[in-house]
Scaffold this active site. Structure first.
Site, short mmCIF file in Angstrom:
data_model
loop_
_atom_site.label_atom_id
_atom_site.label_comp_id
_atom_site.label_asym_id
_atom_site.label_seq_id
_atom_site.Cartn_x
_atom_site.Cartn_y
_atom_site.Cartn_z
N TYR B 178 0.86 -1.19 0.00
CA TYR B 178 0.00 0.00 0.00
C TYR B 178 0.89 1.22 0.00
CZ TYR B 178 0.89 1.00 4.96
OH TYR B 178 1.48 1.31 6.16
N CYS B 179 0.27 2.38 -0.36
CA CYS B 179 1.03 3.63 -0.30
C CYS B 179 0.16 4.74 0.24
CB CYS B 179 1.65 3.95 -1.66
SG CYS B 179 0.50 3.89 -3.05
N ARG B 180 -0.04 5.80 -0.56
CA ARG B 180 -0.76 6.94 0.00
C ARG B 180 -2.27 6.86 -0.20
NH1 ARG B 180 3.68 11.12 -2.44
NH2 ARG B 180 5.22 10.88 -0.79
N GLY B 181 -2.72 5.81 -0.82
CA GLY B 181 -4.16 5.67 -1.05
C GLY B 181 -4.47 5.37 -2.50
N CYS B 184 -2.58 6.98 -5.60
CA CYS B 184 -1.13 6.97 -5.51
C CYS B 184 -0.61 5.78 -6.31
CB CYS B 184 -0.73 6.86 -4.04
SG CYS B 184 1.01 6.50 -3.79
#
Lengths: 221, 221
Positions: B178-181, B184
DNA sequence: TAAATATTCAATAGATTAGTTGAATTATAT
DNA sequence: ATATAATTCAACTAATCTATTGAATATTTA
Protein backbone atom coordinates in the site's frame (compact mmCIF):
# COMPACT_ATOMS: atom_id res chain seq x y z
CA UNK A 1 7.70 10.24 -16.37
CA UNK A 2 6.64 13.75 -17.18
CA UNK A 3 3.40 12.30 -18.53
CA UNK A 4 2.73 10.79 -15.15
CA UNK A 5 3.00 14.22 -13.67
CA UNK A 6 0.42 15.50 -16.11
CA UNK A 7 -2.04 12.78 -15.22
CA UNK A 8 -1.57 13.42 -11.57
CA UNK A 9 -2.14 17.11 -12.20
CA UNK A 10 -5.32 16.25 -14.08
CA UNK A 11 -6.62 14.36 -11.09
CA UNK A 12 -5.97 17.19 -8.70
CA UNK A 13 -7.58 19.58 -11.17
CA UNK A 14 -10.75 17.51 -11.12
CA UNK A 15 -10.86 17.57 -7.35
CA UNK A 16 -10.19 21.29 -7.37
CA UNK A 17 -13.12 21.80 -9.75
CA UNK A 18 -15.51 20.38 -7.18
CA UNK A 19 -14.09 22.64 -4.53
CA UNK A 20 -14.35 25.56 -6.92
CA UNK A 21 -18.03 24.85 -7.41
CA UNK A 22 -18.55 25.11 -3.67
CA UNK A 23 -16.39 28.20 -3.29
CA UNK A 24 -19.20 30.72 -3.37
CA UNK A 25 -21.54 31.80 -0.58
CA UNK A 26 -24.66 31.71 -2.73
CA UNK A 27 -23.96 28.24 -3.98
CA UNK A 28 -23.27 27.02 -0.48
CA UNK A 29 -26.59 28.40 0.64
CA UNK A 30 -28.27 26.54 -2.20
CA UNK A 31 -26.50 23.32 -1.20
CA UNK A 32 -27.53 23.92 2.38
CA UNK A 33 -31.16 24.30 1.38
CA UNK A 34 -31.07 21.27 -0.88
CA UNK A 35 -29.59 19.23 1.94
CA UNK A 36 -32.91 19.73 3.73
CA UNK A 37 -35.14 18.86 0.80
CA UNK A 38 -35.34 18.93 -3.00
CA UNK A 39 -36.80 22.17 -4.36
CA UNK A 40 -37.79 24.15 -7.42
CA UNK A 41 -35.69 27.01 -8.71
CA UNK A 42 -38.36 29.46 -7.62
CA UNK A 43 -38.39 28.10 -4.11
CA UNK A 44 -34.61 28.24 -3.88
CA UNK A 45 -34.54 31.79 -5.18
CA UNK A 46 -37.08 32.89 -2.60
CA UNK A 47 -35.43 31.12 0.32
CA UNK A 48 -31.98 32.38 -0.60
CA UNK A 49 -33.11 35.88 -1.49
CA UNK A 50 -31.65 35.82 -4.95
CA UNK A 51 -32.96 36.71 -8.36
CA UNK A 52 -34.37 33.88 -10.37
CA UNK A 53 -31.84 34.15 -13.16
CA UNK A 54 -28.96 34.31 -10.76
CA UNK A 55 -30.22 31.30 -8.86
CA UNK A 56 -30.53 29.41 -12.09
CA UNK A 57 -26.99 30.32 -13.10
CA UNK A 58 -25.52 29.14 -9.84
CA UNK A 59 -27.54 25.95 -10.03
CA UNK A 60 -26.12 25.33 -13.47
CA UNK A 61 -22.62 25.50 -12.06
CA UNK A 62 -23.48 23.08 -9.33
CA UNK A 63 -25.03 20.80 -11.91
CA UNK A 64 -21.95 20.94 -14.11
CA UNK A 65 -19.88 19.89 -11.13
CA UNK A 66 -22.37 17.02 -10.66
CA UNK A 67 -23.21 18.18 -7.16
CA UNK A 68 -26.91 18.51 -7.92
CA UNK A 69 -29.25 16.90 -10.39
CA UNK A 70 -32.62 17.79 -11.84
CA UNK A 71 -35.93 16.13 -12.37
CA UNK A 72 -38.94 17.59 -14.11
CA UNK A 73 -42.32 17.75 -12.43
CA UNK A 74 -44.90 19.45 -14.65
CA UNK A 75 -43.76 22.96 -15.41
CA UNK A 76 -41.34 22.86 -12.51
CA UNK A 77 -37.82 21.58 -12.42
CA UNK A 78 -36.85 20.09 -9.13
CA UNK A 79 -33.26 20.23 -7.95
CA UNK A 80 -31.80 17.76 -5.50
CA UNK A 81 -28.36 16.85 -4.22
CA UNK A 82 -26.81 14.34 -6.58
CA UNK A 83 -25.63 12.07 -3.81
CA UNK A 84 -25.68 11.81 -0.02
CA UNK A 85 -21.91 12.24 0.00
CA UNK A 86 -22.48 15.83 -1.11
CA UNK A 87 -24.14 16.41 2.25
CA UNK A 88 -21.14 14.85 3.94
CA UNK A 89 -18.81 17.13 2.04
CA UNK A 90 -20.85 20.17 3.02
CA UNK A 91 -20.84 19.12 6.66
CA UNK A 92 -17.09 18.47 6.56
CA UNK A 93 -16.50 21.91 5.08
CA UNK A 94 -18.66 23.55 7.71
CA UNK A 95 -16.96 21.58 10.42
CA UNK A 96 -13.47 22.59 9.38
CA UNK A 97 -14.47 26.23 9.09
CA UNK A 98 -16.25 26.11 12.44
CA UNK A 99 -13.26 24.61 14.18
CA UNK A 100 -10.53 26.65 12.54
CA UNK A 101 -12.05 30.07 12.05
CA UNK A 102 -12.91 32.03 15.16
CA UNK A 103 -14.84 34.35 12.86
CA UNK A 104 -17.47 31.67 12.42
CA UNK A 105 -18.34 31.73 16.10
CA UNK A 106 -18.51 35.50 16.02
CA UNK A 107 -20.73 35.58 12.97
CA UNK A 108 -22.92 32.92 14.51
CA UNK A 109 -23.34 34.96 17.66
CA UNK A 110 -24.37 37.92 15.54
CA UNK A 111 -26.78 35.80 13.54
CA UNK A 112 -28.29 33.80 16.36
CA UNK A 113 -28.34 36.58 18.95
CA UNK A 114 -30.22 34.58 21.56
CA UNK A 115 -28.24 31.45 21.02
CA UNK A 116 -26.86 31.37 24.54
CA UNK A 117 -30.16 32.17 26.21
CA UNK A 118 -31.81 28.84 25.65
CA UNK A 119 -30.83 25.60 27.26
CA UNK A 120 -29.22 23.21 24.83
CA UNK A 121 -30.05 19.56 24.85
CA UNK A 122 -27.78 16.82 23.50
CA UNK A 123 -28.86 14.01 21.24
CA UNK A 124 -28.41 11.45 24.01
CA UNK A 125 -30.36 13.45 26.53
CA UNK A 126 -33.13 14.02 24.03
CA UNK A 127 -33.46 10.35 23.26
CA UNK A 128 -33.70 9.41 26.92
CA UNK A 129 -36.29 12.05 27.70
CA UNK A 130 -38.35 11.28 24.62
CA UNK A 131 -38.56 7.66 25.77
CA UNK A 132 -39.83 8.63 29.21
CA UNK A 133 -42.23 11.17 27.73
CA UNK A 134 -40.65 14.06 29.60
CA UNK A 135 -40.21 16.25 26.56
CA UNK A 136 -41.96 16.97 23.31
CA UNK A 137 -39.96 17.50 20.14
CA UNK A 138 -40.96 19.92 17.38
CA UNK A 139 -39.55 20.44 13.91
CA UNK A 140 -39.98 24.11 13.04
CA UNK A 141 -38.84 23.93 9.42
CA UNK A 142 -41.30 24.44 6.56
CA UNK A 143 -43.64 21.47 6.18
CA UNK A 144 -42.02 20.37 2.90
CA UNK A 145 -38.74 19.80 4.63
CA UNK A 146 -40.43 17.88 7.43
CA UNK A 147 -42.07 15.63 4.86
CA UNK A 148 -38.69 14.94 3.28
CA UNK A 149 -37.45 13.43 6.53
CA UNK A 150 -37.51 14.30 10.19
CA UNK A 151 -36.36 13.08 13.57
CA UNK A 152 -38.38 10.14 14.90
CA UNK A 153 -41.11 11.38 17.19
CA UNK A 154 -40.91 15.01 16.05
CA UNK A 155 -44.07 17.01 15.37
CA UNK A 156 -44.17 19.37 12.41
CA UNK A 157 -44.71 22.89 13.67
CA UNK A 158 -43.40 25.37 11.10
CA UNK A 159 -42.17 28.63 12.51
CA UNK A 160 -44.74 30.52 10.43
CA UNK A 161 -47.61 28.73 12.11
CA UNK A 162 -46.30 28.30 15.59
CA UNK A 163 -48.53 30.96 17.14
CA UNK A 164 -51.64 29.04 16.14
CA UNK A 165 -50.36 25.53 16.67
CA UNK A 166 -48.77 26.19 20.02
CA UNK A 167 -52.04 25.73 21.86
CA UNK A 168 -52.21 22.11 20.77
CA UNK A 169 -49.07 21.27 22.73
CA UNK A 170 -49.51 19.67 26.15
CA UNK A 171 -48.38 22.25 28.66
CA UNK A 172 -46.84 19.93 31.20
CA UNK A 173 -43.79 19.03 29.19
CA UNK A 174 -40.64 20.79 28.07
CA UNK A 175 -40.60 21.63 24.37
CA UNK A 176 -37.45 20.89 22.39
CA UNK A 177 -37.14 22.56 19.00
CA UNK A 178 -34.79 21.92 16.10
CA UNK A 179 -34.50 23.24 12.57
CA UNK A 180 -31.86 23.00 9.85
CA UNK A 181 -28.90 22.63 12.18
CA UNK A 182 -26.52 24.76 14.20
CA UNK A 183 -26.37 27.55 11.63
CA UNK A 184 -30.13 27.99 11.46
CA UNK A 185 -32.02 30.57 13.47
CA UNK A 186 -35.56 29.27 13.15
CA UNK A 187 -35.56 27.09 16.26
CA UNK A 188 -34.34 30.02 18.36
CA UNK A 189 -37.21 32.14 17.08
CA UNK A 190 -39.70 29.41 17.87
CA UNK A 191 -38.32 29.00 21.38
CA UNK A 192 -38.57 32.73 21.91
CA UNK A 193 -42.28 32.66 21.20
CA UNK A 194 -42.83 29.55 23.28
CA UNK A 195 -40.85 30.91 26.22
CA UNK A 196 -42.85 34.13 26.13
CA UNK A 197 -45.90 31.98 26.56
CA UNK A 198 -44.55 30.38 29.65
CA UNK A 199 -43.25 27.14 28.21
CA UNK A 200 -40.14 25.38 29.38
CA UNK A 201 -37.97 25.10 26.30
CA UNK A 202 -34.65 23.76 25.02
CA UNK A 203 -32.88 23.70 21.69
CA UNK A 204 -31.37 20.79 19.84
CA UNK A 205 -28.47 22.10 17.78
CA UNK A 206 -28.43 19.18 15.37
CA UNK A 207 -30.64 19.11 12.30
CA UNK A 208 -31.78 16.15 10.27
CA UNK A 209 -28.62 16.05 8.17
CA UNK A 210 -26.31 16.02 11.20
CA UNK A 211 -28.57 13.44 12.84
CA UNK A 212 -28.47 11.22 9.81
CA UNK A 213 -24.72 11.52 9.39
CA UNK A 214 -24.31 10.43 13.00
CA UNK A 215 -25.95 7.17 11.99
CA UNK A 216 -29.42 7.63 13.46
CA UNK A 217 -32.56 6.70 11.50
CA UNK A 218 -34.92 9.26 10.01
CA UNK A 219 -38.73 9.13 9.79
CA UNK A 220 -40.83 10.08 6.81
CA UNK A 221 -44.38 9.88 8.14
CA UNK B 1 -34.43 41.53 9.33
CA UNK B 2 -32.15 42.59 6.53
CA UNK B 3 -29.31 42.54 9.06
CA UNK B 4 -30.02 38.90 9.68
CA UNK B 5 -29.55 38.27 6.01
CA UNK B 6 -26.17 39.96 6.15
CA UNK B 7 -24.99 37.82 9.03
CA UNK B 8 -26.14 34.69 7.27
CA UNK B 9 -24.30 35.82 4.19
CA UNK B 10 -21.19 36.38 6.27
CA UNK B 11 -21.34 32.82 7.52
CA UNK B 12 -21.63 31.35 4.07
CA UNK B 13 -18.79 33.59 2.95
CA UNK B 14 -16.56 32.14 5.63
CA UNK B 15 -17.39 28.61 4.56
CA UNK B 16 -16.80 29.57 0.95
CA UNK B 17 -13.38 30.93 1.86
CA UNK B 18 -12.30 27.50 3.06
CA UNK B 19 -13.53 25.92 -0.14
CA UNK B 20 -11.76 28.61 -2.11
CA UNK B 21 -8.50 27.76 -0.38
CA UNK B 22 -8.88 24.17 -1.54
CA UNK B 23 -9.95 25.11 -5.04
CA UNK B 24 -6.55 24.76 -6.64
CA UNK B 25 -4.78 21.63 -7.84
CA UNK B 26 -1.41 22.59 -6.37
CA UNK B 27 -2.84 23.33 -2.99
CA UNK B 28 -4.73 20.07 -2.99
CA UNK B 29 -1.54 18.22 -3.74
CA UNK B 30 0.10 19.96 -0.80
CA UNK B 31 -2.80 18.99 1.45
CA UNK B 32 -2.56 15.45 0.16
CA UNK B 33 1.14 15.30 1.00
CA UNK B 34 0.62 16.84 4.41
CA UNK B 35 -2.09 14.30 5.15
CA UNK B 36 0.67 11.68 5.02
CA UNK B 37 3.15 13.53 7.21
CA UNK B 38 4.31 17.00 8.25
CA UNK B 39 7.01 18.42 6.00
CA UNK B 40 9.29 21.34 5.26
CA UNK B 41 8.63 23.76 2.44
CA UNK B 42 11.58 22.38 0.54
CA UNK B 43 10.32 18.85 0.84
CA UNK B 44 6.85 19.84 -0.31
CA UNK B 45 8.25 21.77 -3.26
CA UNK B 46 10.31 18.78 -4.33
CA UNK B 47 7.51 16.23 -3.93
CA UNK B 48 4.98 18.41 -5.72
CA UNK B 49 7.36 19.54 -8.44
CA UNK B 50 6.84 23.21 -7.82
CA UNK B 51 9.17 26.17 -7.40
CA UNK B 52 10.00 27.07 -3.85
CA UNK B 53 8.46 30.53 -4.06
CA UNK B 54 5.29 29.17 -5.53
CA UNK B 55 5.03 26.45 -2.92
CA UNK B 56 5.50 29.05 -0.22
CA UNK B 57 2.78 31.27 -1.66
CA UNK B 58 0.29 28.45 -1.81
CA UNK B 59 1.17 27.38 1.70
CA UNK B 60 0.51 30.91 2.86
CA UNK B 61 -2.98 30.74 1.44
CA UNK B 62 -3.62 27.45 3.17
CA UNK B 63 -2.30 28.93 6.37
CA UNK B 64 -4.53 31.97 6.07
CA UNK B 65 -7.49 29.67 5.71
CA UNK B 66 -6.25 27.88 8.84
CA UNK B 67 -5.99 24.58 7.03
CA UNK B 68 -2.32 24.17 7.87
CA UNK B 69 -0.10 25.42 10.64
CA UNK B 70 3.63 25.87 11.07
CA UNK B 71 6.25 25.06 13.57
CA UNK B 72 9.86 26.07 13.43
CA UNK B 73 12.64 23.54 13.72
CA UNK B 74 16.02 25.24 13.37
CA UNK B 75 16.21 26.89 10.01
CA UNK B 76 13.35 24.78 8.75
CA UNK B 77 9.69 25.54 9.02
CA UNK B 78 7.56 22.47 9.25
CA UNK B 79 4.05 22.51 7.89
CA UNK B 80 1.32 20.22 9.13
CA UNK B 81 -2.44 19.95 8.76
CA UNK B 82 -4.07 22.17 11.35
CA UNK B 83 -6.56 19.54 12.36
CA UNK B 84 -7.53 15.95 11.57
CA UNK B 85 -10.85 17.22 10.21
CA UNK B 86 -8.90 18.75 7.35
CA UNK B 87 -8.04 15.21 6.29
CA UNK B 88 -11.70 14.30 6.50
CA UNK B 89 -12.62 17.25 4.34
CA UNK B 90 -10.03 16.28 1.76
CA UNK B 91 -11.29 12.70 1.72
CA UNK B 92 -14.90 13.87 1.41
CA UNK B 93 -13.95 16.09 -1.51
CA UNK B 94 -12.11 13.26 -3.22
CA UNK B 95 -14.98 10.92 -2.58
CA UNK B 96 -17.59 13.21 -4.09
CA UNK B 97 -15.43 13.84 -7.14
CA UNK B 98 -14.70 10.14 -7.51
CA UNK B 99 -18.33 9.20 -7.36
CA UNK B 100 -19.74 11.99 -9.48
CA UNK B 101 -17.13 12.61 -12.14
CA UNK B 102 -16.49 9.83 -14.59
CA UNK B 103 -13.40 11.80 -15.63
CA UNK B 104 -11.74 10.85 -12.37
CA UNK B 105 -11.84 7.17 -13.23
CA UNK B 106 -10.45 7.92 -16.67
CA UNK B 107 -7.65 10.06 -15.32
CA UNK B 108 -6.88 7.42 -12.74
CA UNK B 109 -6.61 4.74 -15.43
CA UNK B 110 -4.19 6.96 -17.28
CA UNK B 111 -2.17 7.64 -14.15
CA UNK B 112 -2.14 4.15 -12.72
CA UNK B 113 -1.85 2.27 -15.98
CA UNK B 114 -1.40 -1.14 -14.40
CA UNK B 115 -4.10 -0.61 -11.87
CA UNK B 116 -6.25 -3.46 -13.13
CA UNK B 117 -3.40 -5.91 -13.50
CA UNK B 118 -2.84 -6.57 -9.84
CA UNK B 119 -5.17 -8.39 -7.54
CA UNK B 120 -6.83 -6.08 -5.05
CA UNK B 121 -7.27 -7.05 -1.46
CA UNK B 122 -9.89 -5.60 0.87
CA UNK B 123 -9.26 -4.38 4.38
CA UNK B 124 -11.20 -7.31 5.87
CA UNK B 125 -9.40 -9.88 3.80
CA UNK B 126 -6.07 -8.35 4.67
CA UNK B 127 -6.76 -8.44 8.38
CA UNK B 128 -7.77 -12.11 8.27
CA UNK B 129 -4.74 -13.14 6.28
CA UNK B 130 -2.34 -11.09 8.37
CA UNK B 131 -3.62 -12.91 11.44
CA UNK B 132 -3.01 -16.32 9.91
CA UNK B 133 0.37 -15.24 8.57
CA UNK B 134 -0.58 -15.93 4.98
CA UNK B 135 0.49 -12.53 3.71
CA UNK B 136 3.14 -9.95 4.38
CA UNK B 137 2.28 -6.26 4.27
CA UNK B 138 4.66 -3.56 3.05
CA UNK B 139 4.41 0.22 3.19
CA UNK B 140 6.21 1.60 0.14
CA UNK B 141 6.03 5.28 1.02
CA UNK B 142 9.14 7.24 1.98
CA UNK B 143 10.39 6.29 5.44
CA UNK B 144 9.39 9.64 6.95
CA UNK B 145 5.77 8.97 6.17
CA UNK B 146 5.98 5.47 7.60
CA UNK B 147 7.39 6.89 10.80
CA UNK B 148 4.50 9.31 11.03
CA UNK B 149 2.04 6.41 11.21
CA UNK B 150 1.49 3.13 9.39
CA UNK B 151 -0.81 0.15 9.29
CA UNK B 152 -0.24 -2.30 12.16
CA UNK B 153 2.06 -5.07 11.04
CA UNK B 154 3.35 -3.26 7.97
CA UNK B 155 7.04 -3.24 7.10
CA UNK B 156 8.65 -0.09 5.78
CA UNK B 157 9.98 -0.75 2.30
CA UNK B 158 10.22 2.53 0.40
CA UNK B 159 9.83 2.25 -3.34
CA UNK B 160 13.28 3.73 -3.85
CA UNK B 161 14.90 0.89 -1.93
CA UNK B 162 12.71 -2.01 -2.83
CA UNK B 163 15.22 -3.63 -5.16
CA UNK B 164 17.68 -4.07 -2.32
CA UNK B 165 15.24 -4.84 0.45
CA UNK B 166 13.17 -7.32 -1.50
CA UNK B 167 15.53 -10.16 -0.75
CA UNK B 168 14.77 -9.90 2.95
CA UNK B 169 11.15 -10.86 2.37
CA UNK B 170 10.19 -14.48 3.00
CA UNK B 171 9.36 -15.96 -0.39
CA UNK B 172 6.58 -18.27 0.67
CA UNK B 173 4.02 -15.59 1.28
CA UNK B 174 1.97 -13.21 -0.82
CA UNK B 175 3.15 -9.61 -0.58
CA UNK B 176 0.53 -6.89 -0.13
CA UNK B 177 1.63 -3.32 -0.81
CA UNK B 178 0.00 0.00 0.00
CA UNK B 179 1.03 3.63 -0.30
CA UNK B 180 -0.76 6.94 0.00
CA UNK B 181 -4.16 5.67 -1.05
CA UNK B 182 -6.15 4.96 -4.20
CA UNK B 183 -4.74 7.93 -6.09
CA UNK B 184 -1.13 6.97 -5.51
CA UNK B 185 0.93 4.99 -7.98
CA UNK B 186 3.83 3.90 -5.78
CA UNK B 187 2.35 0.60 -4.64
CA UNK B 188 1.67 -0.39 -8.25
CA UNK B 189 5.29 0.27 -9.13
CA UNK B 190 6.47 -1.79 -6.19
CA UNK B 191 4.20 -4.68 -7.13
CA UNK B 192 5.50 -4.52 -10.67
CA UNK B 193 9.05 -5.07 -9.47
CA UNK B 194 8.03 -7.77 -7.03
CA UNK B 195 5.94 -9.61 -9.62
CA UNK B 196 8.83 -9.56 -12.07
CA UNK B 197 10.81 -11.35 -9.42
CA UNK B 198 8.27 -14.09 -9.15
CA UNK B 199 6.41 -12.95 -6.06
CA UNK B 200 2.70 -13.38 -5.56
CA UNK B 201 1.39 -9.88 -5.00
CA UNK B 202 -1.74 -7.87 -4.23
CA UNK B 203 -2.55 -4.22 -3.69
CA UNK B 204 -4.41 -2.58 -0.86
CA UNK B 205 -6.12 0.52 -2.23
CA UNK B 206 -6.50 2.19 1.13
CA UNK B 207 -3.75 4.31 2.61
CA UNK B 208 -3.16 5.27 6.21
CA UNK B 209 -5.55 8.21 6.09
CA UNK B 210 -8.41 6.14 4.70
CA UNK B 211 -7.61 3.39 7.19
CA UNK B 212 -7.66 5.81 10.07
CA UNK B 213 -10.88 7.46 8.98
CA UNK B 214 -12.51 4.04 8.86
CA UNK B 215 -11.82 3.82 12.58
CA UNK B 216 -8.87 1.44 12.61
CA UNK B 217 -5.83 2.05 14.82
CA UNK B 218 -2.47 3.17 13.46
CA UNK B 219 1.00 2.14 14.61
CA UNK B 220 3.97 4.41 15.10
CA UNK B 221 6.82 1.99 15.86
C1' DT C 1 -53.68 25.49 -31.00
C1' DA C 2 -52.66 29.38 -28.16
C1' DA C 3 -51.60 31.26 -23.77
C1' DA C 4 -49.32 30.92 -19.41
C1' DT C 5 -45.67 29.48 -16.50
C1' DA C 6 -41.03 28.08 -15.15
C1' DT C 7 -36.58 27.88 -16.37
C1' DT C 8 -32.60 28.51 -19.18
C1' DC C 9 -29.65 30.77 -22.50
C1' DA C 10 -26.75 34.32 -24.45
C1' DA C 11 -24.43 38.35 -24.11
C1' DT C 12 -22.38 41.82 -21.52
C1' DA C 13 -20.22 44.87 -18.10
C1' DG C 14 -17.31 45.37 -14.72
C1' DA C 15 -14.62 44.20 -11.20
C1' DT C 16 -11.85 41.43 -8.94
C1' DT C 17 -8.89 37.99 -8.34
C1' DA C 18 -5.41 34.35 -9.16
C1' DG C 19 -0.95 32.25 -10.39
C1' DT C 20 3.81 32.54 -11.38
C1' DT C 21 8.55 34.17 -11.26
C1' DG C 22 12.97 36.25 -9.82
C1' DA C 23 15.00 39.35 -6.74
C1' DA C 24 15.27 41.17 -2.20
C1' DT C 25 14.69 40.26 2.67
C1' DT C 26 14.26 38.04 7.07
C1' DA C 27 15.47 34.66 10.43
C1' DT C 28 18.29 31.08 12.21
C1' DA C 29 22.44 28.33 12.94
C1' DT C 30 27.43 27.73 12.54
C1' DA D 1 30.11 37.05 9.41
C1' DT D 2 28.36 33.55 6.37
C1' DA D 3 25.42 29.99 4.71
C1' DT D 4 20.90 28.07 4.68
C1' DA D 5 15.81 28.08 4.67
C1' DA D 6 11.85 30.45 4.00
C1' DT D 7 9.16 34.45 3.06
C1' DT D 8 7.90 38.61 0.95
C1' DC D 9 7.70 41.88 -2.73
C1' DA D 10 6.95 43.71 -7.22
C1' DA D 11 5.33 42.92 -11.46
C1' DC D 12 3.05 40.89 -15.01
C1' DT D 13 -0.31 38.15 -17.23
C1' DA D 14 -4.29 36.03 -17.51
C1' DA D 15 -8.47 34.58 -16.21
C1' DT D 16 -12.48 34.12 -13.81
C1' DC D 17 -16.64 35.42 -11.66
C1' DT D 18 -20.99 37.61 -10.60
C1' DA D 19 -25.13 39.86 -11.59
C1' DT D 20 -28.19 41.56 -14.95
C1' DT D 21 -30.99 41.86 -18.97
C1' DG D 22 -34.15 40.26 -22.47
C1' DA D 23 -34.95 36.58 -25.52
C1' DA D 24 -35.74 31.66 -26.09
C1' DT D 25 -37.28 27.05 -24.77
C1' DA D 26 -40.24 23.55 -22.86
C1' DT D 27 -44.19 22.00 -20.63
C1' DT D 28 -48.83 22.36 -19.06
C1' DT D 29 -53.33 24.39 -19.12
C1' DA D 30 -57.23 26.60 -21.33
Amino acid sequence: MTEKRQYKQRLYTLFAAVSQALANPHRLELIDLLAQAPRTVEDLAREADMSLANTSQHLQRLKQARLVETQRDGTFIIYRLANPTVSDLWLALRSVAGQQLAEVEQALDAYRTRRHEFKQITVQELQERLQTGEVILIDVRPATEYRNGHLPGALSMPLSEIQQMMAALPDDRMVVAYCRGPYCVMADQALEILAENGRKVARLEEGVVEWQQAGYPVSYH
